[in-house]
Scaffold this motif. Structure first.
Motif: not given
Lengths: 629, 461
Positions: A7-12, A128-131, A137-139, A148-149
């Motif tokens: 996704f471009d945008v993930i809203i939690v 949250l998935i971080l680099e 992204g999220v899990s 997600g971007k």
């Protein structure tokens, strides 16, 4: 396991911030995911069933002007509409509506489900998935990973929520829903500054057990207001009344008797509650000389008997709640359907946010709503929209945008939060805005819709109507300007009946309208001056602009003077301690907030003009003077 | 986007005295910014030719001549600040300069320059070398501190009390007005009440009163406070006489409030100085004398500079810090002290300035006046007379400008309330009023105001 699409945008989160964020990103053409722990609670009003009010109504109009949903949903769900401050001049007038909870929720859910580019998925977000320092992204609880971007967190009171009723307490989001504990713990590990806040709700009552005949009825206004610029009164469902009753000295005695089992007064609750929305035990304790407090008896909807008694928010034990409710006039036989409670929750120091609501520590991660220390649907929705649009811009490699303090209450809200932080749940008041006469409900569209259109937030229909209104205003202004009235004009006698001082020199209609005692409608009723505009919104706009002209000019002057500082950027990671001459206190304050512009630096309490000058001189010396685009 | 040509444009026009306060010599008022030409037209009847000195009358709003002097006009970017600059060189005299500045500031949309702001602007507009950044920073710092100190001094006593009361009352009124606007459902709407109207009128009267008193100069002090302390017979009175001298100073005896503290206002080369001769500082069992010493200490704590007089013919002068530890211990840290060793004619020590034990020390003879000029130069330097630093007159002007503006807002606010019941406009005028008063008393934020509202009214559903 990775979800196959990215996704471009993930809203939690699917509350009011999440809703506006999802819709904004999707409207801008981004592939958007709305991740909620429960699809059935999308658009739920977890506190009182009302939208708007002073300052808040302004925010709703601004959301609407940028193509958001809140005003439209309220128009379709509002069961009592009022214009507050109608006697006090247009700048501080505000719309408020009682909403039917179920109608509101279903309107929002329906709208979300039908929004192009938007995918809805039900799973609690756990991580949250971080680099490095960037979110990718999220899990979720079951281990599903979404790429997600950008990610927008709008998790509200669910973050490590702790519910208190008397001395009992347990983990929870809003009553009946789980708290978001895993995510809270994970976020606490990140470099954000975390604090606790507290808010509360009153017990809900069964209308059938109340005696409305002894209460004061409060009907809606006629003519019936609408919220959205595109709204029509035909959108409104059936309208009903609210009622007002009061506490009495007996109520107060009962409350005092229960304070030894109050989590507030026994120190169990550590979070800071709002000064403007105190629990009933707080009101009685702090204003002991007041014998009576107002309670607004607000219906929760057309198809339910539940009542929201606004004004007796409490976390006292249930037996005390029962007794205090029944001591109130009209409530003698009241049946409580849900107990009142206080809730403590985590929030993050909003000074760790940029003006775009992106976090300063983690790239592409945005925060909106209660997580930033605010309270209220309107404040949440406004931030959601701004975070959503900025996340969308980021994913499209475009510059972000946030309105300034001179442009919108949204701008005041976000600037206050990111510059000053907050120690209590932050709520909007018009006194927070220095440009109050410019930031009106009536001109939110003029302030914002054009920018919204450029960003891709505003659809064709709204845009068309906006242009038409603007054109009507300008054409009519030209007509008034070029219609001159001389002393010998045939209509002067009739005109003089409208004026405080009779016409002495030739004037045009705009000048006559500028006089405080004249009204557009009455001027236009003079045969040779009319006919008046049929577009009543355009007419209203023209009248207000004309009346406030002097003050509008003055505030515009003030804004222009400040541009110099507002446009001067301070580099990220700037080391304030390098500037010689700044006191340690000033350096500490600047380092705490890391202001993005000189204007923000100047607004931090305790930062003197001399300190700002030193900062400016330093930036210049080191070739760091850059203007923002 | 980097904009190198004009890194940061200031669209405000600022004005202030560009020379230090004083009575003698030439006084310069500088106006910098886009409105400089407008000021020239209003004040001189014309814009002087660029870079040509013109001798012209300076006119007030009724075209009466305030002063005659040289007017110079510099066109941007070829000026000190890089903006349009008008410089007016009058005959000096603090009162004349003040009148001129007052008139300029009454013109539309001008504001008084902050301390060091002309130089700051020059630097930002590439008129000064980058290597001068430190110097500019120092100037901003020192002149701001000095200005703050002057402001603080002009704020002592009655003036301060009156202004504080004024601010308290404005806040109180705003609390009612803002609460009525932000909380219309709370049964606290006082806008329709006569109370707000009455309070507003009282407030206007109060400002009138403060301004009248301030204009008379009765309560705002100007100049630097120098306290002469020392043991009896150290020669304090002789020094006072030597300082106030024959040709350069005017001595005005102000009746001391106690028999122990004598205040005199003198001017050295036009520089206003308050010299306070305190009672001899010594241990004393005498109750009355103890009170005198307490008062002397109070004076010292409000001083800009303390001159500690010692008799160079006695032992005490060799190491005063050691000889008088309790004096130095009690002396507030931020007050500068100068040791004055008197009676050089008796002891035979060399006169002049030296630094002893990290303290400026001046040896002189008050009797023969040998070394007194050194002391005068030293004092001038201490009060920034030789630098471009603002003094008490500017602090006073700042306060008067702020009061005047606050007054105007209140009048407009009252009119809006009475004629049109426009509460939101009254609120706006009160906000502006408070902004002006803030310049005297310090910041009061919208959150502070909300705090007042929430602690005074029971707000909230």
């Amino acid at each position: 396991m990775w979800y196959q699409e990215s996704f471009d945008v993930i809203i939690v989160g699917g509350g009011h911030a999440g809703t506006e964020a999802s819709l904004a990103a999707a409207r801008m053409g981004c592939k958007t995911l709305l991740l909620t722990h429960n699809i059935d609670t999308l658009g739920a009003m977890s506190c009182n069933p009302a939208i708007g009010g002073i300052g808040k109504g302004h925010l709703v109009k601004e959301i609407d002007a940028l193509g958001g949903l809140m005003a439209e949903a309220t128009d379709h769900a509002g069961i009592q509409f009022r214009t507050l401050n109608s006697s006090k001049g247009p700048a501080v007038r505000a719309t408020r509506a009682q909403a039917d909870r179920l109608l509101y929720k279903s309107y929002v859910r329906n709208f979300l489900e039908n929004q192009e580019n938007l995918t809805i998925f039900q799973q609690p977000c756990d991580d949250l998935i971080l680099e490095n320092d960037r979110v990718v992204g999220v899990s979720t609880q079951m281990g599903l990973k979404f790429k997600g971007k950008t990610v927008v967190l709008t998790v509200g009171t669910f973050l490590a929520g702790q519910i208190h009723i008397g001395l009992n307490n347990y983990q929870g989001g809003r009553a009946g829903d789980p708290a978001s504990v895993g995510l809270a713990a994970r976020l606490r590990d990140m470099p954000f500054r975390t604090e606790r806040l507290k808010t509360g709700t009153p017990p809900r009552l069964d209308a059938r057990s109340l005696d409305f005949s002894v209460m004061q009825e409060q009907p809606g206004d006629t003519p019936l207001p609408t919220f959205s610029y595109m709204g029509k009164t035909e959108h409104h469902p059936q309208q009903i009344s609210c009622y007002i009753t009061h506490t009495n000295t007996n109520t107060h005695d009962i409350i005092r008797g229960g304070l030894d089992r109050s989590p507030m007064y026994t120190g169990v609750i550590e979070g800071v509650g709002p000064r403007y929305c105190p629990s009933i035990e707080d009101k009685i304790n702090r204003f002991g000389d007041k014998d009576s407090h107002q309670i607004f008896v607000e219906p929760e909807g057309l198809t339910t008997h539940e009542i929201y008694p606004n004004g007796i928010s409490t976390s006292l034990p249930f037996d005390v709640q029962m007794e205090l409710v029944r001591s109130i006039k009209g409530f003698e036989n009241a049946h409580i359907t849900r107990p009142g409670y206080a809730i403590e929750y985590d929030y993050f120091d909003p000074r760790d946010l940029k003006q775009t609501l992106e976090t300063k520590h983690i790239e592409n991660l945005f925060f909106a709503g209660q997580i930033n220390g605010t309270t209220g649907y309107e404040e949440a929705g406004a931030q959601g929209l701004i975070a959503g649009l900025n996340a969308a811009c980021r994913s499209q490699d475009k510059d972000g945008w946030t309105p300034g303090r001179e442009q919108a209450y949204m701008g005041v809200l976000i600037d206050d939060l990111s510059t000053l932080g907050t120690k209590e749940p932050y709520r909007m008041f018009t006194s927070r805005a220095e440009y109050r006469l410019l930031l009106r409900e009536d001109n939110a569209d003029i302030r914002l819709t054009e920018q919204g259109r450029e960003l891709g937030l505003v659809g064709d229909e709204r845009w068309q109507r906006f242009c038409e209104k603007l054109e009507n205003v300008e054409l009519e202004r030209q007509r008034l300007r070029s219609t001159w009235v001389h002393k010998d004009h045939a209509a002067v006698a009739e005109l003089n009946t409208l004026l405080k001082n009779p016409l002495s020199k030739e004037s045009n209609l705009e000048e006559l309208l500028r006089r405080p005692e004249t009204r557009y409608d009455s001027l236009m009723s003079i045969a040779s001056f009319g006919p008046k505009l049929l577009d009543s919104e355009a007419a209203e706009q023209l009248e207000i602009q004309t009346k406030y002209a002097g003050y509008i000019d003055r505030q515009m002057d003030e804004i222009n003077k400040k541009k110099r500082y507002e446009n001067t950027l301070i580099p990220t990671d700037f080391d304030f301690s390098k500037i010689s001459g700044l006191s340690n206190e000033v350096v500490a304050k600047l380092s705490d907030t890391r202001p993005e512009t000189l204007g923000k630096a100047a607004r931090i309490s305790g930062i003197t003009p001399a300190a700002v000058s030193l900062l400016l001189v330093y930036l210049k010396k080191h070739g760091l003077l850059r203007k923002s685009a | 986007m980097t904009d190198t040509a004009s890194p940061i444009s200031n669209n405000e026009t600022i004005a202030a005295q560009a020379t230090a306060p004083g009575r003698g010599g030439v006084g310069i008022i500088r106006v910098s910014g886009p409105l400089a030409t407008m000021v020239a037209t209003q004040l001189l009847g014309k814009v002087p030719a660029v870079r040509k000195a013109e001798y012209l009358p300076f006119l007030d709003q009724d075209k009466q001549v305030i002063d005659q002097g040289i007017a110079l006009f510099f066109k941007a970017p070829n000026s000190f600040t890089g903006e349009d600059v008008l410089e007016l060189q009058g005959h000096g005299g603090p009162v004349i300069l003040d009148m001129l500045l007052k008139h300029i500031l009454s013109l539309k949309a001008l504001r008084m320059a902050r301390p060091g702001e002309f130089s700051e602007q020059a630097f930002l507009n590439d008129k000064l070398d980058l290597t001068q950044a430190e110097a500019i920073a120092d100037l901003i710092n020192s002149s701001s501190e000095q200005a703050a100190r002057c402001a603080l001094h002009s704020l002592q006593g009655d003036f301060s009390k009156l202004v504080q009361q004024l601010v308290t009352d404005v806040i109180h009124l705003r609390m009612y007005v803002e609460a009525a606007i932000d909380f219309p459902e709370e049964e606290i709407d006082f806008l329709g009440d006569i109370k707000i109207n009455t309070d507003l009128k009282d407030l206007i009267n109060q400002v009138d009163e403060v301004m009248a008193k301030a204009q008379q100069g009765a309560i705002i002090r100007e100049g630097m406070r120098v306290v002469i302390a020392g043991r009896p017979n150290a020669g304090k009175s002789s020094l006072l006489n030597a300082l106030s001298g024959k040709d350069s100073a005017i001595v005005t005896d102000i009746e001391g409030t106690t028999r122990d503290v004598l205040t005199e206002q003198i001017h050295i080369d036009g520089m206003p100085l308050h010299i306070i001769d305190t009672a001899g500082l010594r241990e004393s069992p005498d109750k009355v004398e103890q009170i005198g010493i307490e008062r002397a200490w109070k004076e010292i704590s409000q001083a800009d500079r303390v001159l500690l007089m010692l008799d160079s013919a006695k032992d005490e002068h060799h190491n005063p810090q050691q000889f008088w530890p309790e004096f130095f211990a009690k002396l507030p840290k931020d007050i500068g002290v100068t040791i004055v060793k008197n009676k050089a004619d008796v002891s035979g020590i060399a006169t002049g300035l030296s630094i002893e034990h990290d303290t400026p020390t001046i040896s002189l003879s008050a009797k023969t006046a040998d070394g007194v000029d050194t002391l005068k130069d030293h004092l001038k330097q201490c009060m920034g007379y030789e630098g471009n630093i603002e003094g008490g007159f500017m602090a006073r002007r700042r306060h008067l400008v702020a009061l005047q503006a606050a007054h105007q807002s209140l009048i407009t606010g009252l009119d809006q309330l009475e004629s049109y019941v426009a509460g939101e406009i009254l609120a706006e005028e009160l906000r502006i009023c408070q902004q002006h008063l803030n310049e005297i008393t310090g910041e009061f934020t919208s959150d502070d105001l909300l705090g007042q509202i929430f602690s005074s009214f029971c707000i909230g559903k």
